[in-house]
Motif scaffolding. Structure first.
Motif, PDB file in Angstrom:
ATOM      1  N   SER A   1       0.761  -0.950   0.111  1.00  0.00           N
ATOM      2  CA  SER A   1      -0.147   0.089   0.028  1.00  0.00           C
ATOM      3  C   SER A   1       0.861   1.243  -0.011  1.00  0.00           C
ATOM      4  O   SER A   1       1.894   1.134   0.318  1.00  0.00           O
ATOM      5  CB  SER A   1      -1.010  -0.126   1.356  1.00  0.00           C
ATOM      6  N   PRO A   2       0.324   2.350  -0.336  1.00  0.00           N
ATOM      7  CA  PRO A   2       0.976   3.560  -0.464  1.00  0.00           C
ATOM      8  C   PRO A   2       1.346   4.345   0.833  1.00  0.00           C
ATOM      9  O   PRO A   2       0.945   5.381   1.085  1.00  0.00           O
ATOM     10  CB  PRO A   2       0.303   4.415  -1.447  1.00  0.00           C
ATOM     11  N   ILE A   3       2.257   3.539   1.651  1.00  0.00           N
ATOM     12  CA  ILE A   3       2.370   4.047   2.950  1.00  0.00           C
ATOM     13  C   ILE A   3       3.891   3.703   3.163  1.00  0.00           C
ATOM     14  O   ILE A   3       4.366   2.767   2.592  1.00  0.00           O
ATOM     15  CB  ILE A   3       1.830   3.662   4.009  1.00  0.00           C
ATOM     16  N   SER A   4       4.458   4.674   4.120  1.00  0.00           N
ATOM     17  CA  SER A   4       6.070   4.410   4.261  1.00  0.00           C
ATOM     18  C   SER A   4       6.277   3.534   5.546  1.00  0.00           C
ATOM     19  O   SER A   4       5.266   3.234   6.133  1.00  0.00           O
ATOM     20  CB  SER A   4       6.751   5.862   4.835  1.00  0.00           C
ATOM     21  N   ARG A   5       7.393   2.812   5.425  1.00  0.00           N
ATOM     22  CA  ARG A   5       7.924   1.709   6.370  1.00  0.00           C
ATOM     23  C   ARG A   5       7.652   2.679   7.831  1.00  0.00           C
ATOM     24  O   ARG A   5       7.414   1.940   8.755  1.00  0.00           O
ATOM     25  CB  ARG A   5       9.031   1.428   6.272  1.00  0.00           C
TER      26      ARG A   5
ATOM     27  N   ARG B   1       5.809   5.066   8.771  1.00  0.00           N
ATOM     28  CA  ARG B   1       4.413   4.936   9.299  1.00  0.00           C
ATOM     29  C   ARG B   1       4.098   3.603   9.942  1.00  0.00           C
ATOM     30  O   ARG B   1       3.244   3.741  10.971  1.00  0.00           O
ATOM     31  CB  ARG B   1       3.402   5.319   8.327  1.00  0.00           C
TER      32      ARG B   1
ATOM     33  N   VAL C   1       6.927   4.696  -1.944  1.00  0.00           N
ATOM     34  CA  VAL C   1       5.406   4.925  -1.336  1.00  0.00           C
ATOM     35  C   VAL C   1       4.708   5.465  -2.822  1.00  0.00           C
ATOM     36  O   VAL C   1       3.532   4.935  -2.921  1.00  0.00           O
ATOM     37  CB  VAL C   1       5.668   5.999  -0.296  1.00  0.00           C
TER      38      VAL C   1
ATOM     39  N   LYS D   1       3.759   3.005  -5.270  1.00  0.00           N
ATOM     40  CA  LYS D   1       2.566   1.951  -4.971  1.00  0.00           C
ATOM     41  C   LYS D   1       0.975   2.309  -5.112  1.00  0.00           C
ATOM     42  O   LYS D   1       0.097   1.935  -4.862  1.00  0.00           O
ATOM     43  CB  LYS D   1       2.530   1.359  -3.372  1.00  0.00           C
TER      44      LYS D   1
ATOM     45  N   LEU E   1      -5.365   2.716   4.166  1.00  0.00           N
ATOM     46  CA  LEU E   1      -3.799   2.632   4.054  1.00  0.00           C
ATOM     47  C   LEU E   1      -3.381   3.459   2.646  1.00  0.00           C
ATOM     48  O   LEU E   1      -2.368   3.711   2.197  1.00  0.00           O
ATOM     49  CB  LEU E   1      -3.195   1.289   3.942  1.00  0.00           C
TER      50      LEU E   1
END
Lengths: 264, 299
Positions: free
Chosen positions: A111-115, A117, B78, B81, B109
Motif C-alpha cells: 500500500s502507498p504508506i512508508s515503512r 508510518r 511510497v 504503490k 492505507l
C-alpha cells in the motif's frame, strides 16, 4: 477504526488485552480488599525485613503502613512491573514480527504508506495496549478504594501507574527495535526478556553491595521505582529518562525496519 | 520526484540481488510496456519472487536499478504503490477480518478503491465479502487476494501465481479481468508456472533460471510452447537412426524394443514415421516447465 494500522493492532489483540485488563483489575481489587486485614502483618514484616528483600523490592519504609506503602510492597514493587514487562516483551516482538511471520506485512507494504508510518503506528498501538492494561490497575484500585477501607492518594497511584506504563513502553520498544533490526521475532523475545532479567539483577546487586550502588543507574527498575512514586508523587526525571529511552529505541526501530529486506 | 515521469510501467536494468554469497538474481534486464501483459516464468527458486519483491521495494537491489513509471523503486517506494496492485504468491490475509473489512482497511492505507468495481468483481468471482477470511477455502482466499489487487484499477498489476487454487471457471474469469485491465491501457506483470496460462493471456514472456534471464519471447498468436516426451513400445527392436533424422526429435534413448524421445513443436512428421513401425504402445511422460523452456533455449 479500521483505517489505521494501530487500531488493527489493538483489535487483533482484544482478547489478550481483555484478559490482562481483567487480571489487573482483579489484582487491584484483591490487594485493596486485603489491606485492612493484613496491614498489621506487614508492619511486623517490615521490622524484620532482611537486606536481600529490600534489594529485591526496593527500600522499605519503617513508617506505619499506609495504603500507599502496602501497594508499593505488594503490587507496584515487583508484580506490576514484571507483569507489564511480560506483556511489553510480547507486544514489542510481535507488533511487526507477527505480520512478517504470517506474511500480512506484504499487504501493508504494498500500500502507498512508508515503512516509517508502519513502525510509528505499531508503536502507538503498543502504547495504547499497555495504557489500557495499566489503566485497569488504576481503575481497580480506585474501585477498591470505594468498596473497602482503603484511603489512598489516587493521584499518586495514577503517577505510579504512569511510571509502569512508560517502563513497559520502554521495554516494548527495546524489544521491537531488535525485531526491526533483525526481522527475527524469537531473537527479539529473547533479547527483550534478557534485558528485563539483567535490569532486575542490576537493581538487586546495587542494593546488596554498597560499592556497586551506582549500578542502579543501569537498571530500568531504578527509574521505574513505583513504590517511591506512590509515596512522593511522580518523579519527572525518571519519567523523562524512560521517555527518552523509548524515543531512542523508536528511532532504532525506524532505522532498522527502513533499511532491511522484508519478506525474504 | 513522486509523479509519474514515463509511460513505461517496469524497467529493470542490471538488477542483481544477493543474499550473502548466494546470488538470487544476476544482472537482470527487463522492460514491460504500457498496456502489456507480461509473463514471468521460471522454476522454483529461479528468482521470480525476489524480482517481484524488489520491484515493490520489500527487498533492496544489491545492484542495478528498477524503475516504475520512471520512478526509482527504492527512493520513490511510497509513490509507486499508488499505481500498483499486488497479489503475493501464497497470499496471507487477516483471518479475523471479512473481505469487506480487509478492503476497507487497505483503502485506509491509501488505496483509491473503486467500490462499484469491488462489488462487480465479488459478484463475478462468486465470493462473499461478509464471511470471515479464516473460514474461507484456499480458492476463495485467492479470490479475495485478487480483488484487493484489482480493486483500485491500478496502472500496473503485479501478480505472483494468481490462479493458484482457482477452479477452471474462475481462471477464465480471471483471464477476463486481466484482459479488461489491458484494454484500459494498464499493464500486468504475472509470474506463473502455467505455460498454457501464459500463452493464453500474455503478450510477452520472460524466462528466468538460477537468477539469470534466459530469454524474452513475444507470444504470437500461432506461437506455442510445445515439448513432449514420448515412450513408444514396438513389436521388435526399432532402428533408432530413422528417428534421429527427424528435426523435431531429440534425446532418444533405447531400451530393447522401447524408445523414449523428446519431440519439440510440430509432431506430424514424428507421427508419420511412428505409424510405419506399428507401435504397440505410446505414452507421454510428464515434462516440467523448466524442461520445456530450457529445451527451447538450450542452443
Amino acid at each position: 477504526m479500521l483505517n489505521y494500522i494501530f487500531s488493527i493492532h489493538i483489535i487483533s489483540r482484544w482478547k489478550n488485552i481483555l484478559i490482562w485488563s481483567v487480571s489487573m483489575f482483579t489484582l487491584a481489587l484483591v490487594f485493596t480488599g486485603l489491606y485492612d486485614s493484613f496491614k498489621g502483618e506487614i508492619t511486623d514484616m517490615i521490622g524484620n525485613a532482611p537486606k536481600l528483600m529490600e534489594a529485591m523490592i526496593g527500600p522499605i519504609s519503617e513508617d506505619a503502613v499506609t495504603p500507599e506503602i502496602w501497594l508499593g510492597i505488594e503490587l507496584y514493587g515487583l508484580l506490576f512491573p514484571i507483569l507489564l514487562a511480560v506483556i511489553a516483551v510480547s507486544a514489542g516482538a510481535s507488533a511487526i514480527g507477527t505480520e512478517e511471520e504470517s506474511g500480512t506485512i506484504e499487504l501493508i507494504l504494498a500500500s502507498p504508506i512508508s515503512r516509517g508510518r508502519v513502525v510509528l503506528e505499531k508503536s502507538l498501538g503498543i502504547m495504547i495496549q499497555l495504557g489500557i492494561v495499566s489503566g485497569f490497575l488504576w481503575v481497580g484500585i480506585a474501585t477498591g478504594s470505594l468498596l473497602f477501607p482503603f484511603d489512598v492518594s489516587l493521584t499518586n497511584v495514577f503517577s505510579a501507574t504512569a511510571m509502569g506504563w512508560i517502563f513497559g513502553t520502554t521495554v516494548a520498544y527495546i524489544t521491537m527495535s531488535i525485531q526491526s533490526l533483525k526481522g527475527r521475532k524469537g531473537l527479539a523475545l529473547g533479547v527483550g526478556s534478557g534485558f528485563v532479567g539483567l535490569s532486575y539483577v542490576m537493581m538487586v546487586i546495587s542494593g546488596l553491595l554498597n560499592g556497586l550502588n551506582s549500578l542502579k543507574y543501569t537498571s530500568l527498575f531504578n527509574y521505574y521505582d513505583g513504590r517511591s512514586v506512590l509515596i512522593n508523587g511522580l518523579n519527572e526525571t525518571s519519567f523523562a529518562v524512560m521517555l527518552g529511552l523509548s524515543g531512542l529505541f523508536l528511532v532504532v526501530s525506524l532505522y532498522g525496519f527502513y533499511n532491511r529486506d522484508v519478506g525474504i | 520526484m513522486n509523479s509519474i515521469t514515463t509511460d513505461i510501467p517496469v524497467e529493470i536494468t542490471g538488477f542483481s540481488k544477493n543474499y550473502g554469497t548466494k546470488i538470487a538474481v544476476d544482472r537482470l534486464d527487463l522492460k514491460v510496456e504500457k498496456g502489456e501483459v507480461f509473463g514471468f516464468l521460471g522454476p522454483n527458486g529461479a528468482g521470480k519472487s525476489t524480482t517481484i519483491r524488489s520491484i515493490l521495494n520489500f527487498l533492496t537491489p544489491s545492484d542495478g536499478k528498477i524503475s516504475i513509471f520512471g520512478l526509482d523503486s527504492v527512493k520513490s517506494s511510497v509513490a509507486i504503490k499508488n499505481h500498483i496492485g499486488y497479489l503475493a504468491g501464497d497470499i496471507s490475509l487477516y483471518d479475523s477480518m471479512s473481505g469487506y473489512q480487509l478492503f476497507k482497511y487497505l483503502t485506509g492505507l491509501g488505496k483509491s478503491t473503486n467500490w462499484d468495481y469491488v462489488n462487480d468483481l465479488s459478484h463475478r468471482l462468486q465470493i462473499s465479502l461478509q464471511a470471515k477470511i479464516g473460514t474461507l477455502s484456499k480458492g476463495n482466499k485467492q479470490k479475495i487476494g485478487l480483488i484487493q489487487a484489482f480493486m483500485h484499477q491500478p496502472k500496473l498489476l503485479i501478480l505472483d501465481e494468481p490462479t493458484s487454487g482457482l477452479d477452471p471457471l474462475m481462471k477464465q474469469i480471471f483471464y477476463e479481468m486481466v484482459l479488461e485491465m489491458k484494454h484500459l491501457g494498464n499493464s500486468v506483470f504475472v509470474s506463473s508456472h502455467d505455460l498454457n496460462e501464459v500463452q493464453h493471456i500474455c503478450d510477452k514472456a520472460a524466462f528466468i533460471k538460477s537468477g539469470r534471464l534466459i530469454a524474452t519471447e513475444s507470444i504470437r498468436e500461432d506461437f506455442e510452447f510445445s515439448l513432449r516426451r514420448y515412450i513408444v513400445t514396438f513389436p521388435t527392436s526399432p532402428d533408432i537412426g530413422e528417428f534421429e533424422k527427424i528435426d523435431s526429435v531429440s534425446e532418444i534413448t533405447q531400451n530393447e524394443n522401447k524408445l523414449t524421445m523428446t519431440v519439440k513443436g510440430d509432431i506430424s512428421e514424428f507421427v508419420r514415421k511412428l505409424s510405419k513401425h506399428d507401435p504397440i504402445d505410446l505414452s507421454e511422460e510428464e515434462t516440467s516447465l523448466e524442461d520445456i523452456f530450457m529445451k527451447y533455449y538450450e542452443d
